[in-house]
Design an enzyme around this catalytic site. Sequence first.
Site, short mmCIF file in Angstrom:
data_model
loop_
_atom_site.label_atom_id
_atom_site.label_comp_id
_atom_site.label_asym_id
_atom_site.label_seq_id
_atom_site.Cartn_x
_atom_site.Cartn_y
_atom_site.Cartn_z
N HIS A 28 0.84 -1.19 0.00
CA HIS A 28 0.00 0.00 0.00
C HIS A 28 0.88 1.25 0.00
CE1 HIS A 28 -2.46 3.05 2.42
NE2 HIS A 28 -3.05 2.97 1.25
N HIS A 103 2.13 11.02 -0.73
CA HIS A 103 1.14 10.55 0.26
C HIS A 103 1.17 11.58 1.39
CE1 HIS A 103 -0.46 7.51 3.39
NE2 HIS A 103 -1.47 8.00 2.67
#
Length: 317
Positions: A28, A103
């Site tokens: 992820h 992110h």
Amino acid sequence: MSNEHWMRDLPVSLHSFPIIYLAIPGSHDTMTYAIKKSSGIAPDASKQVRFLDKVFGPLVKRVVFNWSVTQHSNITEQLNMGVRYLDLRISTKPGDSSFYFVHAMFADKVRSRLEEINVFLNQHPSECIVIDFQHFYKFSKEAHVQMIQIIADVFGSKLCVQPNPVTRVSLKWMWSHGYQVIVVYRNDIIFHVDKGKRLWSGSLWPTFWPDTTSVSKLIEYCDRVLSQRGQYFGFVTQCLMTPDTKFVTKNIFSNLFNKCARPCNDVMKNWIAQKEPGEQGVNVIIADFISMDGFDFCNTVISLNKKLLHVDHPYFT
């Protein structure tokens, strides 16, 4: 079985099995290992974070860093461990012509890491990778065109064309065509500019976001969506917890690793081990911190494929 060559080393009968029915480990937010405490706040960060960064600067970055990093191992290490699905978020950066992984904070340049992946593929001609471009931030049509060209430049003939039906794609089929890379590009622009169908639509490989900090709710969610998976599509199971603003504020002096990944991975390892791949089973499974001590994530996922040896299925040849 060596994870570095695990696809090559699968039992020969599984080489003809559709790749959407194999159990494949993924990471992820694959590229977050490159985020540093000094990295800039990225466009995917919340409005509150961007505002606080302008006011408090380094203090805010330190907190965001603790909750943005989801992997400790670099991309080559992940691939050597057996990861064959990469989950990517990319963005443009003001005043910079390059594309970056993000992110909440900026990580490495996209092209350099894609080239690193290509080096691995050149050294491992029997290994195949699914690269999923999940999210795009501050992207114009022109930026998409440039990004698609970079993908074509780096991987060239390794790119697997979008087939019909997807069940045609097995390791044996990919090897016979010289394909090693399936690129899932989750933006409709591919229907206009990718005439060769070398990029796959996101609809062919659905992924479902649990969006919870409760392990029990995560398991309930994963079981429910898995029971509804389509027979002719890939499927991504997200074995991870997602902190919201309230959760981060409550645990502001901790981090994603300790408060989310560790309790989640301890439980989800057993959940994964009990699953089966196949038409109604798991396919891609992703997690945070796949190199965590004691998690043994890649081995756990890859070992599920031996359960297919007992399946009476026409794909065996």
